[in-house]
Design a protein around this motif. Structure first.
Motif, PDB file in Angstrom:
ATOM      1  N   GLU A  15       0.836  -1.212   0.000  1.00  0.00           N
ATOM      2  CA  GLU A  15       0.000   0.000   0.000  1.00  0.00           C
ATOM      3  C   GLU A  15       0.866   1.256   0.000  1.00  0.00           C
ATOM      4  OE1 GLU A  15      -2.265  -0.709   3.479  1.00  0.00           O
ATOM      5  OE2 GLU A  15      -3.701  -2.061   2.489  1.00  0.00           O
ATOM      6  N   ARG A  16       1.989   1.190   0.718  1.00  0.00           N
ATOM      7  CA  ARG A  16       2.890   2.350   0.741  1.00  0.00           C
ATOM      8  C   ARG A  16       3.519   2.567  -0.634  1.00  0.00           C
ATOM      9  NH1 ARG A  16       6.488   3.916   5.862  1.00  0.00           N
ATOM     10  NH2 ARG A  16       4.321   3.954   6.581  1.00  0.00           N
ATOM     11  N   PHE A  17       3.858   1.486  -1.316  1.00  0.00           N
ATOM     12  CA  PHE A  17       4.364   1.612  -2.684  1.00  0.00           C
ATOM     13  C   PHE A  17       3.349   2.356  -3.549  1.00  0.00           C
ATOM     14  CE2 PHE A  17       7.125  -2.495  -2.477  1.00  0.00           C
ATOM     15  CZ  PHE A  17       8.136  -1.790  -1.842  1.00  0.00           C
ATOM     16  N   GLU A  18       2.088   1.986  -3.397  1.00  0.00           N
ATOM     17  CA  GLU A  18       1.031   2.581  -4.218  1.00  0.00           C
ATOM     18  C   GLU A  18       0.919   4.082  -3.963  1.00  0.00           C
ATOM     19  OE1 GLU A  18      -1.721   2.531  -7.184  1.00  0.00           O
ATOM     20  OE2 GLU A  18      -0.603   0.781  -6.473  1.00  0.00           O
ATOM     21  N   SER A  19       0.909   4.462  -2.702  1.00  0.00           N
ATOM     22  CA  SER A  19       0.771   5.887  -2.374  1.00  0.00           C
ATOM     23  C   SER A  19       2.042   6.665  -2.691  1.00  0.00           C
ATOM     24  CB  SER A  19       0.429   6.058  -0.892  1.00  0.00           C
ATOM     25  OG  SER A  19       1.462   5.554  -0.066  1.00  0.00           O
ATOM     26  N   PHE A  20       3.159   5.969  -2.698  1.00  0.00           N
ATOM     27  CA  PHE A  20       4.439   6.617  -2.931  1.00  0.00           C
ATOM     28  C   PHE A  20       4.513   7.263  -4.318  1.00  0.00           C
ATOM     29  CE2 PHE A  20       8.952   6.177  -4.325  1.00  0.00           C
ATOM     30  CZ  PHE A  20       9.489   7.128  -3.484  1.00  0.00           C
ATOM     31  N   PHE A  21       3.899   6.616  -5.312  1.00  0.00           N
ATOM     32  CA  PHE A  21       3.943   7.160  -6.671  1.00  0.00           C
ATOM     33  C   PHE A  21       3.252   8.520  -6.762  1.00  0.00           C
ATOM     34  CE2 PHE A  21       4.232   2.510  -7.871  1.00  0.00           C
ATOM     35  CZ  PHE A  21       5.561   2.576  -8.227  1.00  0.00           C
ATOM     36  N   GLN A  22       2.367   8.778  -5.827  1.00  0.00           N
ATOM     37  CA  GLN A  22       1.611  10.031  -5.863  1.00  0.00           C
ATOM     38  C   GLN A  22       2.304  11.155  -5.098  1.00  0.00           C
ATOM     39  OE1 GLN A  22      -2.244   9.013  -4.328  1.00  0.00           O
ATOM     40  NE2 GLN A  22      -2.417   7.182  -5.599  1.00  0.00           N
ATOM     41  N   ASN A  23       3.418  10.822  -4.423  1.00  0.00           N
ATOM     42  CA  ASN A  23       4.037  11.834  -3.564  1.00  0.00           C
ATOM     43  C   ASN A  23       5.527  12.027  -3.843  1.00  0.00           C
ATOM     44  OD1 ASN A  23       1.642  12.401  -1.873  1.00  0.00           O
ATOM     45  ND2 ASN A  23       1.861  10.256  -1.274  1.00  0.00           N
ATOM     46  N   ASP A  24       6.367  11.145  -3.307  1.00  0.00           N
ATOM     47  CA  ASP A  24       7.803  11.409  -3.262  1.00  0.00           C
ATOM     48  C   ASP A  24       8.626  10.602  -4.260  1.00  0.00           C
ATOM     49  OD1 ASP A  24       7.291  13.086  -1.038  1.00  0.00           O
ATOM     50  OD2 ASP A  24       7.250  11.320   0.260  1.00  0.00           O
ATOM     51  N   PHE A  25       7.990  10.033  -5.271  1.00  0.00           N
ATOM     52  CA  PHE A  25       8.720   9.127  -6.152  1.00  0.00           C
ATOM     53  C   PHE A  25       9.849   9.817  -6.902  1.00  0.00           C
ATOM     54  CE2 PHE A  25       9.249   7.307 -10.438  1.00  0.00           C
ATOM     55  CZ  PHE A  25       9.798   6.083 -10.081  1.00  0.00           C
ATOM     56  N   SER A  26       9.610  10.989  -7.428  1.00  0.00           N
ATOM     57  CA  SER A  26      10.589  11.669  -8.291  1.00  0.00           C
ATOM     58  C   SER A  26      11.930  11.858  -7.597  1.00  0.00           C
ATOM     59  CB  SER A  26      10.046  13.023  -8.753  1.00  0.00           C
ATOM     60  OG  SER A  26       8.907  12.857  -9.556  1.00  0.00           O
ATOM     61  N   GLU A  27      11.884  12.283  -6.338  1.00  0.00           N
ATOM     62  CA  GLU A  27      13.133  12.521  -5.602  1.00  0.00           C
ATOM     63  C   GLU A  27      13.929  11.230  -5.435  1.00  0.00           C
ATOM     64  OE1 GLU A  27      14.630  14.205  -1.248  1.00  0.00           O
ATOM     65  OE2 GLU A  27      12.549  14.473  -1.894  1.00  0.00           O
ATOM     66  N   LEU A  28      13.245  10.149  -5.042  1.00  0.00           N
ATOM     67  CA  LEU A  28      13.939   8.875  -4.882  1.00  0.00           C
ATOM     68  C   LEU A  28      14.461   8.382  -6.222  1.00  0.00           C
ATOM     69  CD1 LEU A  28      14.752   6.374  -3.193  1.00  0.00           C
ATOM     70  CD2 LEU A  28      12.504   5.411  -3.763  1.00  0.00           C
TER      71      LEU A  28
END
Length: 338
Positions: A15-28
Motif C-alpha cells: 500500500e505504501r508503494f502505491e501511495s508513494f507514486f503520488q508523492n515522493d517518487f521523483s526525488e527517490l
C-alpha cells in the motif's frame, strides 16, 4: 512476531508503494539513477509496480499456504548476497527470509544501494519489530545459511566460501522466446517488451528467440520500430555501437534496425542491444534445444503460451511469488532450516 503480523506488514508495504507514486517518487528516482544510470525512473517505477502487484493479502496467504511457517522456534541468520542487475531484484529473497521468520543479513549490491536501502527503511518504519530481523552487512561471516546470486564466475567463489553451509547459489540465467510463424505485429510488440524492459539486463529478459525461418525477423524488426527511444539512453546506445562495430569488423552476418542487432547463434546469453536467434525445423528439434539448455533458461515465452510450460509474450517480468529464481523453492529451503 506472528505469521499474521508479517503478512500484514508486507500488505502495508504494498500500500505504501502505491501511495508513494503520488508523492515522493521523483526525488527517490533521481537518487536511484544517480547511483546506477541503468536504473532510470521508468525502470524503477516498473520494478516497484511489479513488487506491489504481489503484496496483497490474498496473494501472500495463497503463496505461503503450502509451508509450515507458524512456529519458527529458532530464527536463523541467513546471509543474502543480492544481485543488482535490475532495480530491487533482491527483494524477493528478503521477503522469503522475513516471511519464514528468520533474520536477513543483507549484503547489498553496489549497483542497487539506494532503492534497496529505501525499501528496507520502509519495512522497518511499517513494522519496527523487523529492525531486529534485518541487518545490512559488508562481510557475511558465520551465518546459518546463505542465498547468493551472481554470475557463473562469482558462483564458484560463493561455493568455495559458503559450500559447507546450507545454501542456494544462483548462476547466470536468461530467458528465451519461441515463434511459430503465426505472430502478428501486436504479438511482436509484446515480445519486444520482454526483450527491452530494464534494457535487457534481467534474467527474465528474452535474449534469444527460436524461429521457423529468417523471414520472421524482418517482420519483427518492422513491428518494433516504436521502441527506438531506447537508443536515447547513452549506456544502451554505447553497447549497441560497440557490438555493431565488432560485427562489422569481423564481417559477421547480422540484421540491424538502428537500435537492436539480430545475430544467429547457438549461445544463450546475448550482449546488451543484441538478440540472438536460432532456427528450428521440427517440434522435436526445438524440444531438444530447450532441454539441452534448461540449466541456463529462467523462463520461456511464446504467443499466448502455446508452447507447454511457457508464458505469454509481454509477461516475462511479471513473476508470481512462487516463480522462484532458477526454479529453486526458496521458501521451502528456508522453512526446512528450523
Amino acid at each position: 512476531m506472528t505469521l499474521e503480523d508479517r503478512i500484514e506488514a508486507f500488505v502495508r508495504l504494498g500500500e505504501r508503494f502505491e501511495s508513494f507514486f503520488q508523492n515522493d517518487f521523483s526525488e527517490l528516482a533521481i537518487q536511484v539513477e544517480n547511483n546506477n544510470p541503468w536504473f532510470t525512473p521508468e525502470n524503477t517505477k516498473s520494478a516497484i509496480q511489479a513488487l506491489r502487484a504481489n503484496l496483497t493479502k490474498e496473494k501472500l496467504e495463497k503463496w505461503i499456504e503450502p509451508y509450515d511457517l507458524q512456529n519458527i522456534k529458532n530464527p536463523k541468520s541467513i546471509g543474502i548476497l543480492m544481485a543488482g542487475n535490475i532495480p530491487a531484484v533482491g527483494f524477493d529473497d528478503l521477503l522469503c527470509v522475513l516471511m519464514a521468520g528468520h533474520q536477513a543479513c543483507v549484503k547489498l549490491s553496489s549497483s542497487d544501494q539506494v532503492l534497496m536501502r529505501w525499501i528496507i527503511d520502509q519495512i522497518i518504519a511499517i513494522e519496527p519489530r523487523f529492525d531486529k530481523f534485518i541487518s545490512i552487512e559488508e562481510m557475511l561471516k558465520s551465518k546459518t545459511a546463505y542465498i547468493a546470486t551472481g554470475s557463473d564466475n562469482s558462483a564458484r567463489y560463493f561455493d568455495y566460501y559458503f559450500g559447507k553451509y546450507p545454501h542456494i547459489i544462483r548462476k547466470n540465467r536468461t530467458s528465451v522466446g519461441i515463434l511459430d510463424g503465426s505472430e502478428k505485429n501486436e504479438d511482436f510488440r509484446r515480445l519486444a517488451e520482454d526483450v527491452f524492459q530494464y534494457f535487457g539486463l534481467g534474467c527474465r529478459n528474452v535474449s534469444k528467440i527460436y524461429i521457423k525461418d529468417k523471414g520472421q525477423l524482418i517482420g519483427f524488426l518492422d513491428a518494433i520500430a516504436d521502441f527506438k527511444h531506447i537508443a536515447n539512453h547513452y549506456k544502451y546506445f554505447n553497447n549497441y555501437e560497440y557490438n555493431k562495430s565488432i560485427y562489422l569488423v569481423n564481417k559477421d552476418d547480422h540484421l540491424d534496425n538502428g537500435f537492436l542487432l539480430l545475430k544467429e547463434s547457438d549461445l544463450m546469453v546475448s550482449p546488451i542491444a543484441v538478440l540472438f536467434y536460432e532456427i528450428y525445423d521440427e517440434r522435436a528439434g526445438l524440444d531438444r534445444l530447450l532441454s539441452e539448455n534448461k540449466e541456463k533458461i529462467q523462463c520461456i515465452v511464446s504467443n499466448h503460451g502455446w508452447y507447454p510450460g511457457t508464458i505469454d509474450f509481454g509477461n516475462a517480468q511479471c513473476p508470481s511469488l512462487g516463480d522462484y529464481a532458477d526454479g529453486v523453492d526458496t521458501l521451502s529451503f528456508l522453512s526446512g532450516l528450523d
